[in-house]
Design an enzyme around this catalytic site. Structure first.
Site, PDB file in Angstrom:
ATOM      1  CD  GLU A  16      52.113  40.768  45.989  1.00  0.00           C
ATOM      2  OE1 GLU A  16      51.707  40.042  45.051  1.00  0.00           O
ATOM      3  OE2 GLU A  16      51.392  41.579  46.585  1.00  0.00           O
ATOM      4  CD  GLU A  72      49.226  38.849  50.554  1.00  0.00           C
ATOM      5  OE1 GLU A  72      49.803  39.767  49.972  1.00  0.00           O
ATOM      6  OE2 GLU A  72      49.821  37.862  51.058  1.00  0.00           O
TER       7      GLU A  72
END
Length: 576
Positions: free
Chosen positions: A462, A482
């Site tokens: 990210e 995730e």
């Protein structure tokens, strides 16, 4: 080195020794095949990169020669004398000595500026730590090239002063020796000391078991050398010398007596704390590199200074002061005394900042944690970003990771601790702060670049996507694992991926956690430039010179992804 794609030439004293070396390498790699690390084809490829000879002439055009012969100055010196006559002027000579001064070895050559230490840790094919040791005459170019070669074969390199024991053995060898003294003094038996040490340092093997594995003569020799160069505190315990003379290992049998743990642990803590603080005070290594050495090289859960913080700085100094009063030649470092007087824990700088040719390089330096993001790292990264962003000479800001990873996501341990301690607000605060920093990276007037030269997961991917450009090597990769933890990317990764490749491919990568190799990211136009590690800085400078552009510019997705797009296509009913 051959495992990481480098061509290697092995030289030994005769053909029999050469063949023995090749056989050992093949056996080590076969272990990797048996454990599923390599395939048979990969083993063959690696072995094809290893060339062998009994002639020094085979090393004539080498970029780097690493010597790993017996720990004797004259023997090592004679090797370098021969190499000096054979090798081209470009060749760097590195010694794998664990105890000798690099400057003394350099004296055997006509190129002291090209001589440096590269101290590998056992087992060198598996242990990632390398102490890089320049001496006073080593050139900056030699240091830079050596650190680059270290990175090229996926080592975590720490820069250490040319001093006795360097950074890790300076406190690790006395840790072993003090354990033997405890037996001599009747404080406890061997199995009790081993278990007490394992508990105190959160390690898998106690000092006596470790000596049995690595060799008692090595410990005895290292103690004698440190005693000669530093003080009599370091001299080998008589019991250690006796055991070496008997050519025997330690008997690990017997009962563990837990009531003896506190006295053992205090002595071992005092030994490590006093020496670690003394070597930092002497400029041997930084606080951060001292701890990295323990965590990467020795596999300790915490480094010496993290342990000092855990025990408490006042208590740590008290233990060191007591040992200083008991042993002539032991340390009483002002560094630890001053910290105890302030009653403040040691702080660690996890971001290294350096400006070269108008580019500010911000390096996240937590290789033992694969540079995972936690509140301290994010805060320090923001602080360093603030500083360099304001400097007029800075045209671009490059964020990179040390060791083999870019950033292996957010530090999950932090999130779990907050949940377990009912402090969810800290998770919220950390996430909000992360969003703010990533948005600043995306909108800065300076060109921001993520240097994807290793593994990137979750929050690391990210952060990379938030930067205005990504420069990558073939070692680079991105992934969003995730969903396997029952959560989702929380720092804008899905939104930014959506702008790059659309909803369907974003869902595919996020829901499956599939890795995106650098080559694939280039095909998807996610990264600005694919290069190699040797040319990273040059490539970054070129990308910065081109200036800012629209990183989300519309692009055609390669047809090879059509099946994934179809699989994750959102089908809406007519009623909707």
């Amino acid at each position: 080195m051959a495992q990481e794609g480098l061509d290697v030439t092995l030289v030994d004293i005769n053909e029999e020794k050469v063949q023995r070396g090749i056989d050992i390498i093949r056996e080590t790699l076969q272990e990797g095949v048996d454990r599923g690390i390599f395939s048979d084809d990969q083993l063959t490829e690696i072995m094809n990169r290893v060339h062998a000879s009994s002639s020094y002439e085979a090393l004539k055009d080498a970029d780097l020669v690493v010597e790993a012969v017996f720990e004797d100055l004259n023997i090592k010196g004679s090797v370098f004398e021969k190499l000096d006559k054979v090798c081209e002027s470009k060749t760097i000579f590195a010694t794998n000595t664990s105890s000798l001064f690099v400057k003394d070895i350099a004296g055997y050559t006509s190129r002291p500026e090209k001589v440096i230490g590269m101290h590998y840790f056992y087992h060198p094919a598996k242990n990632r730590l390398v102490e890089v040791i320049p001496h006073e005459q080593t050139s900056e170019d030699t240091i830079k090239t050596t650190m680059l070669i270290g990175k090229l074969h996926n080592k975590t390199c720490i820069l250490v002063k040319d001093s006795p024991g360097f950074a890790v053995n300076r406190y690790f060898v006395p840790f072993l020796n003090e354990s033997v003294r405890l037996v001599e003094e009747g404080v406890a038996n061997i199995p009790t000391i081993d278990e007490a040490a394992k508990e105190a340092f959160e390690i898998g093997m106690g000092p006596f078991e470790l000596m049995n594995v690595t060799g008692l003569p090595i410990a005895e020799h290292s103690c004698s050398y440190l005693a000669k160069e530093i003080s009599e505190f370091y001299k080998p315990a008589p019991l250690l010398k006796e055991q070496v003379n008997k050519n025997d290992i330690w008997d690990l049998s017997g009962s563990v007596i837990e009531k003896d743990f506190p006295s053992i642990q205090k002595r071992l803590y005092a030994t490590v704390f006093g020496i670690a603080a003394a070597q930092v005070e002497e400029g041997v290594a930084s606080i951060e590199d001292t701890d990295i050495g323990a965590k990467v090289g020795l596999k300790w859960k915490l480094g010496p200074f993290e342990l000092i913080n855990k025990v408490g700085v006042r208590e740590a100094y008290k233990l060191v002061k007591e040992l200083n009063g008991s042993y002539p030649g032991f340390h009483n470092p002002a560094l630890l005394k001053e910290q105890a007087e302030k009653d403040q824990p040691f702080t660690f700088q996890f971001i290294k900042s350096e400006i070269k040719n108008g580019i500010a390089y911000l390096t996240i330096n937590r290789p033992e944690a694969m540079n995972a993001l936690n509140p301290v790292v994010v805060e320090q990264l923001e602080q360093e970003f603030d500083k360099v962003e304001k400097q007029a000479e800075v045209k671009g800001i490059a964020i990179q990771g040390s060791g083999k990873a870019f950033i292996a996501g957010a530090d999950i341990r932090f999130f779990i601790d907050c949940i377990e301690n009912n402090q969810i607000e800290k998770n919220v605060e950390f996430t909000r702060k992360g969003h703010s920093l990533l948005r600043r990276l995306e909108t800065s007037e300076k060109v921001t670049i993520a240097v994807l030269d290793g593994l990137s997961l979750g929050g690391g991917s990210e952060l990379a996507l938030a930067c205005q450009k990504i420069v990558a090597t073939s070692q680079g990769s991105m992934a969003f694992p995730e969903s396997g933890l029952g959560i989702y990317p929380g720092l804008g990764g899905m939104l930014r991926m959506n702008h790059h490749v659309g909803k369907e491919l974003t869902k595919y990568f996020v829901m499956t956690g599939k890795s995106i190799r650098a080559e694939d990211a280039e095909n998807l136009k996610i990264i600005a430039k694919l290069t190699n590690t040797e040319n990273l800085e040059e490539t970054i400078e070129t990308v910065v010179e081109k200036g800012q552009d629209d990183k989300y510019i519309r692009r055609e997705i390669p047809s090879s992804y059509d099946k994934y797009i179809q699989a994750f296509l959102m089908r809406m009913s007519k009623k909707c």
